[in-house]
Scaffold this motif. Structure first.
Motif, PDB file in Angstrom:
ATOM      1  N   UNK A 135     -87.781  23.922  39.389  1.00 12.36           N
ATOM      2  CA  UNK A 135     -87.548  25.117  40.219  1.00 12.36           C
ATOM      3  C   UNK A 135     -88.422  26.279  39.759  1.00 12.36           C
ATOM      4  N   UNK A 136     -88.446  26.526  38.455  1.00 10.79           N
ATOM      5  CA  UNK A 136     -89.269  27.611  37.941  1.00 10.79           C
ATOM      6  C   UNK A 136     -90.748  27.387  38.174  1.00 10.79           C
ATOM      7  N   UNK A 137     -91.199  26.161  37.973  1.00 15.20           N
ATOM      8  CA  UNK A 137     -92.619  25.854  38.162  1.00 15.20           C
ATOM      9  C   UNK A 137     -93.031  25.975  39.624  1.00 15.20           C
ATOM     10  N   UNK A 138     -92.141  25.581  40.527  1.00 12.79           N
ATOM     11  CA  UNK A 138     -92.435  25.754  41.952  1.00 12.79           C
ATOM     12  C   UNK A 138     -92.530  27.229  42.312  1.00 12.79           C
ATOM     13  N   UNK A 139     -91.633  28.026  41.781  1.00 10.19           N
ATOM     14  CA  UNK A 139     -91.680  29.468  42.043  1.00 10.19           C
ATOM     15  C   UNK A 139     -92.951  30.085  41.480  1.00 10.19           C
ATOM     16  N   UNK A 140     -93.490  29.453  40.418  1.00 12.71           N
ATOM     17  CA  UNK A 140     -94.742  29.945  39.841  1.00 12.71           C
ATOM     18  C   UNK A 140     -95.976  29.480  40.573  1.00 12.71           C
ATOM     19  N   UNK A 141     -95.813  28.584  41.566  1.00 15.78           N
ATOM     20  CA  UNK A 141     -96.927  28.216  42.431  1.00 15.78           C
ATOM     21  C   UNK A 141     -97.768  27.046  41.992  1.00 15.78           C
ATOM     22  N   UNK A 142     -97.214  26.100  41.210  1.00 14.95           N
ATOM     23  CA  UNK A 142     -98.024  24.960  40.777  1.00 14.95           C
ATOM     24  C   UNK A 142     -98.470  24.119  41.974  1.00 14.95           C
ATOM     25  N   UNK A 143     -99.587  23.428  41.796  1.00 17.56           N
ATOM     26  CA  UNK A 143    -100.162  22.609  42.875  1.00 17.56           C
ATOM     27  C   UNK A 143     -99.664  21.170  42.848  1.00 17.56           C
ATOM     28  N   UNK A 144     -99.265  20.710  41.690  1.00 20.67           N
ATOM     29  CA  UNK A 144     -98.774  19.347  41.512  1.00 20.67           C
ATOM     30  C   UNK A 144     -97.975  19.300  40.216  1.00 20.67           C
ATOM     31  N   UNK A 145     -97.441  18.132  39.874  1.00 17.26           N
ATOM     32  CA  UNK A 145     -96.665  17.980  38.648  1.00 17.26           C
ATOM     33  C   UNK A 145     -97.225  16.852  37.801  1.00 17.26           C
ATOM     34  N   UNK A 146     -97.107  17.022  36.486  1.00 10.37           N
ATOM     35  CA  UNK A 146     -97.427  15.970  35.531  1.00 10.37           C
ATOM     36  C   UNK A 146     -96.234  15.797  34.596  1.00 10.37           C
ATOM     37  N   UNK A 147     -95.740  14.564  34.530  1.00  8.12           N
ATOM     38  CA  UNK A 147     -94.677  14.194  33.591  1.00  8.12           C
ATOM     39  C   UNK A 147     -95.376  13.430  32.480  1.00  8.12           C
ATOM     40  N   UNK A 148     -95.429  13.975  31.271  1.00  3.40           N
ATOM     41  CA  UNK A 148     -96.315  13.416  30.252  1.00  3.40           C
ATOM     42  C   UNK A 148     -95.616  13.078  28.942  1.00  3.40           C
ATOM     43  N   UNK A 149     -96.312  12.225  28.158  1.00  3.28           N
ATOM     44  CA  UNK A 149     -95.878  11.845  26.807  1.00  3.28           C
ATOM     45  C   UNK A 149     -94.455  11.312  26.803  1.00  3.28           C
ATOM     46  N   UNK A 150     -94.115  10.519  27.806  1.00  3.98           N
ATOM     47  CA  UNK A 150     -92.761   9.983  27.915  1.00  3.98           C
ATOM     48  C   UNK A 150     -92.619   8.712  27.080  1.00  3.98           C
ATOM     49  N   UNK A 151     -91.540   8.653  26.318  1.00  6.87           N
ATOM     50  CA  UNK A 151     -91.284   7.540  25.409  1.00  6.87           C
ATOM     51  C   UNK A 151     -90.226   6.583  25.933  1.00  6.87           C
ATOM     52  N   UNK A 152     -89.511   7.011  26.989  1.00  3.67           N
ATOM     53  CA  UNK A 152     -88.403   6.229  27.538  1.00  3.67           C
ATOM     54  C   UNK A 152     -88.550   6.175  29.050  1.00  3.67           C
ATOM     55  N   UNK A 153     -88.605   4.975  29.604  1.00  2.00           N
ATOM     56  CA  UNK A 153     -88.824   4.821  31.048  1.00  2.00           C
ATOM     57  C   UNK A 153     -87.684   5.443  31.847  1.00  2.00           C
ATOM     58  N   UNK A 154     -86.464   5.425  31.313  1.00  2.00           N
ATOM     59  CA  UNK A 154     -85.341   5.991  32.056  1.00  2.00           C
ATOM     60  C   UNK A 154     -85.457   7.514  32.152  1.00  2.00           C
ATOM     61  N   UNK A 155     -85.908   8.158  31.096  1.00  2.00           N
ATOM     62  CA  UNK A 155     -86.099   9.603  31.158  1.00  2.00           C
ATOM     63  C   UNK A 155     -87.264   9.940  32.085  1.00  2.00           C
ATOM     64  N   UNK A 156     -88.302   9.117  32.067  1.00  2.00           N
ATOM     65  CA  UNK A 156     -89.421   9.324  32.990  1.00  2.00           C
ATOM     66  C   UNK A 156     -88.946   9.207  34.429  1.00  2.00           C
TER      67      UNK A 156
END
Length: 803
Positions: A135-156
């Motif tokens: 929500x905060x990142x969308x309000x800040x105007x990001x163009x896309x999202x990156x989910x990074x350095x994930x160690x657990x597939x369920x959290x990803x």
């Protein structure tokens, strides 16, 4: 940016990502131990200058400085209530730095906690934590999202679902793999790719943990199965400690020499992780500017996943067996346990079926008198942690299937979707949302068509509707819908016609429930086996069956050879070259006849926390001594678990569940022992801490948990702990061992300071260290007594150090 524009952009050019942010911030004055998000919020010019340097070096996408910007991480600094505000402001800073020169990706990373049953966090809570950050990142105007350095597939998955349910922006997901090509919780690159792209990730890849050479291998593993573009952000080689400072052994020019290999391997988005400054990004730009991205394409395949395994099946592959036993119909013991909330029978059926050759497990818990949804969720959660085989989720309730799909940590198979209005309207969109494969049942609200020609029409109608949601024929398995031949002798022939049409003309996989064909007849196994052979000859790809049927499995293995789907007869030779396998009845008799000590051993080996207490109480009633239970059953069992972990037969979830089972077992026998039972027959006190300046603690927490479960007395001081605090606590508790953790190259030097202070104060204790950036050589260099690469190695090391 919409997804279509993003896909077009990726297809036409290599997109260059940024490099390391944390090290650059520290170079420009950020103190160790502070919250990076808060410090950047208070010093916006610093992050803007760093990001402008990356843009000038060639970055097409920069990440917001929100790696630790979720509520759980911010709560550690007492500012969790500012999650939306901080993410909004940091996104705006990046947008100001980017201007119209590049895109800004909202950066999401791990919360540092595990989702149940491995940890204590509910899946939905995790999704909501990420939604708040999104929500905060969308309000800040990001163009896309990156989910990074994930160690657990369920959290990803939780993070990906949070983004998808919040907006329509493109989202990239990047996992971190170790030297064995596994995440911390045991997911391999192919399984991660198929799970995430099926769930809706627009880009999948890997970052951190390794340099270019190892990461190239990971990308090469993913590429043949990738239906989306791939991304990579390798480290600048390996960290080294030189003159008290952490440096990486790979210079920008050498880093750049691998860029063409990455692009040839199929990478469309390329950047750098730990140790990569703007100079490294400049090398990516120079080496890639005249190169074109590879076309995103893969041969069609059918596959479902668990969190640790991918099961491929379909035309021209061996017939996949879907184990049918986890179904309460006709099973009084299972029915009773489901009402009580017990899972012992489910555990047994799951283990037996996998041992007997089931590739996939069908899970059906529907019966009167229980909460089917809650029971299904508990069962899926349990099986996902103890069994590697993927699951086929089986229920007549769209609500139950939707709930199960949401928490299933892989790509599931649904049984089933038909032309019934409620299934098409309610379940098909849900299946598409979570990327599940589904069994297409050729029936409608009017009932089951008797003739194959009528069933073909339904198959075509349902698939046409599924295609609107992006489904392809390799995503669907048609149920032949065999009816009992005792009522209609033409039933089997009609099913065979449909299977033949699906495999030769329509072009999709097929499945049958074998037990249906013989209902009402004597000696049913012969009818089932004969029908299986005939169906395989027509192109059958899957069968729902009991894998404990020796006749059935033998016929299946032979048919795979004859149809040339078992290449070089390897599976056949392996299957019949092994020791004779007992039948299901023999397995049950053996389990019942096992001595109580052996059953205790098995409970620990299988992580069965439910039954361990009952078994130990029974053993005590049979006059087995508490000392005998510990020395000859509990300890040998957990040692076997450790061996399996070393051999990569077990992964972190099984390791923790078995350790929890042993710990629970100890609670029953410890009061009966003359002295406290611990790993070394004495109270070994261990201090655990993440060193000053480092706020990463997930690995340290796992080690602390395992040490406790092995009987050590552990005092966890948390993260960002100063040398003085560690030494003072060790003195006051008379600690035998101090365990130090660091995940950052900039903080690993603090380990030396702790050991140095201990020597200055004549503290007589041992030191062990761990963390992604350290190794055995570093342990020797700073005077530590040992290094462990994972939780079980830490237990073995602690045992040696406490002798």
């Amino acid at each position: 940016m919409n997804k279509a524009t993003f896909r077009e952009l990726i297809s036409n050019k290599i997109l260059i990502l940024d490099g390391a942010t944390g090290t650059q911030l520290q170079k420009k004055g950020m103190p160790t131990g502070v919250c990076p998000e808060q410090w950047v919020y208070e010093n916006p010019d610093v992050i803007k200058s760093i990001q402008k340097e990356y843009i000038e070096s060639g970055s097409n996408i920069i990440y917001t400085c929100t790696f630790g910007g979720n509520r759980i991480k911010l709560d550690e600094f007492g500012i969790g209530d500012r999650t939306v505000e901080l993410n909004r402001c940091l996104a705006k800073y990046s947008k100001e730095a980017a201007g119209d020169k590049c895109l800004v990706a909202g950066d999401l990373a791990s919360t540092g906690r595990f989702i149940k049953p491995l940890g204590d966090m509910d899946f939905e809570d995790c999704v909501n934590i990420y939604k708040e950050q999104v929500k905060g990142l969308l309000e800040g105007g990001v163009d896309l999202f990156v989910i990074e350095t994930m160690l657990d597939i369920q959290e990803a998955r939780a993070a990906l679902i949070a983004v998808k349910e919040s907006c329509d922006l493109p989202v990239c997901v990047s996992m971190s793999f170790d030297e064995n090509f596994r995440t911390l919780t045991g997911t391999d690159p192919i399984t991660a790719l198929i799970t995430l792209q099926s769930l809706g990730a627009d880009v999948v890849g890997c970052n951190c943990s390794t340099g270019p050479v190892q990461m190239l291998k990971i990308i090469s593993m993913m590429k043949p199965y990738a239906k989306v573009p791939l991304m990579a952000k390798p480290n600048a080689g390996l960290p080294k400690l030189i003159n008290g400072k952490t440096t990486f052994d790979m210079k920008p020019e050498e880093f750049g020499s691998y860029i063409k290999e990455f692009i040839d391997a199929g990478v469309n988005l390329l950047g750098g992780c730990c140790g990569t400054s703007p100079d490294y990004i400049k090398q990516i730009y120079l080496e890639s500017r005249n190169l074109k991205p590879a076309v995103v394409s893969s041969e069609p395949y059918s596959a479902i996943t668990s969190c640790r395994k991918t099961e491929f099946f379909g035309l021209n592959k061996p017939v996949a067996i879907v184990g049918e036993r986890i179904n309460p119909t006709g099973k009084k013991q299972l029915q009773a346990e489901l009402r009580e909330g017990s899972t012992h029978e489910i555990r047994k059926f799951a283990a037996e079926q996998v041992e007997k050759g089931a590739n996939i497990l069908d899970v059906n818990v529907g019966m009167p008198g229980i909460d089917e949804k809650a029971t299904m969720l508990n069962t899926v959660s349990l099986l996902s942690s103890i069994i590697d085989a993927p699951l086929c989720l089986d229920s007549s309730s769209p609500e139950v299937l939707e709930a199960a799909l949401r928490i299933y940590p892989g790509r599931a198979l649904i049984n089933s979707i038909s032309q019934e209005k409620v299934k098409l309207e309610k379940l098909l969109p849900v299946a598409a949302k979570y990327g599940a494969m589904f069994i297409l049942l050729p029936l409608s609200d009017e009932g089951v068509p008797e003739k194959a020609e009528q069933r073909k029409v339904i198959v075509e109608n349902v698939f046409a509707k599924a295609a609107e949601f992006g489904y392809q024929k390799n995503d669907v398995v048609v149920d032949g819908l065999v009816m009992t031949v005792s009522a209609n002798q033409e039933a089997a022939a009609e099913t065979l016609k449909l299977i033949d049409w699906c495999s030769k003309e329509f072009g999709c996989g097929t499945i049958v429930g074998l037990s249906n064909v013989s209902f009402g007849l004597p000696e049913r196994s012969w009818v089932n086996a004969a029908f299986l052979a005939m169906a395989i000859s027509k192109g059958l790809t899957m069968a729902i069956a009991n894998p404990s049927s020796e006749l059935l499995m033998n016929i299946k293995m032979a048919c795979d050879v004859i149809t040339m789907n078992d290449v070089n007869s390897k599976s056949y030779i392996s299957y019949f070259g092994s020791q004779p396998k007992p039948t299901a009845g023999e397995v049950r008799i053996q389990a019942q006849d096992k001595k109580i000590g052996d059953r205790i051993f098995d409970a620990v080996l299988n992580g069965d926390t439910e039954i361990i207490g009952t078994l130990i109480e029974k053993a005590l009633e049979e006059k087995v001594s508490a000392r005998d239970i510990v020395d000859n059953h509990l300890i040998p069992a957990i040692n076997q678990v450790g061996k399996y972990f070393d051999e990569k037969k077990y992964f972190l979830p099984q390791l923790i569940q078995s350790a929890e089972t042993m710990k629970k077992g100890f609670t029953f026998v410890e009061p009966l022992l003359k002295e406290a039972v611990t790993a070394e027959e004495k109270e070994v006190v261990i201090i655990m801490a993440t060193v000053k300046g480092d706020i990463h603690d997930i690995g340290k927490n796992i080690v602390a948990l395992m040490l406790r479960n092995y009987g050590f007395i552990v005092h966890d001081l948390g993260k960002d702990v100063s040398a003085e605090t560690i030494i003072d606590k060790a003195k006051s508790l008379n600690a035998h061992i101090i365990g130090l953790s660091a995940l950052m190259t900039t903080t690993m030097v603090e380990m030396r300071e702790v050991i140095k202070l201990a020597k200055e104060q004549n503290l007589n204790c041992k030191f062990m260290i761990g963390g992604a950036v350290v190794d055995a050589d570093y342990a020797k260099e700073i005077g530590a007594d040992g290094y462990s690469k994972d939780a079980y190695e830490a237990v073995k090391l602690a045992k040696r150090l406490s002798e």
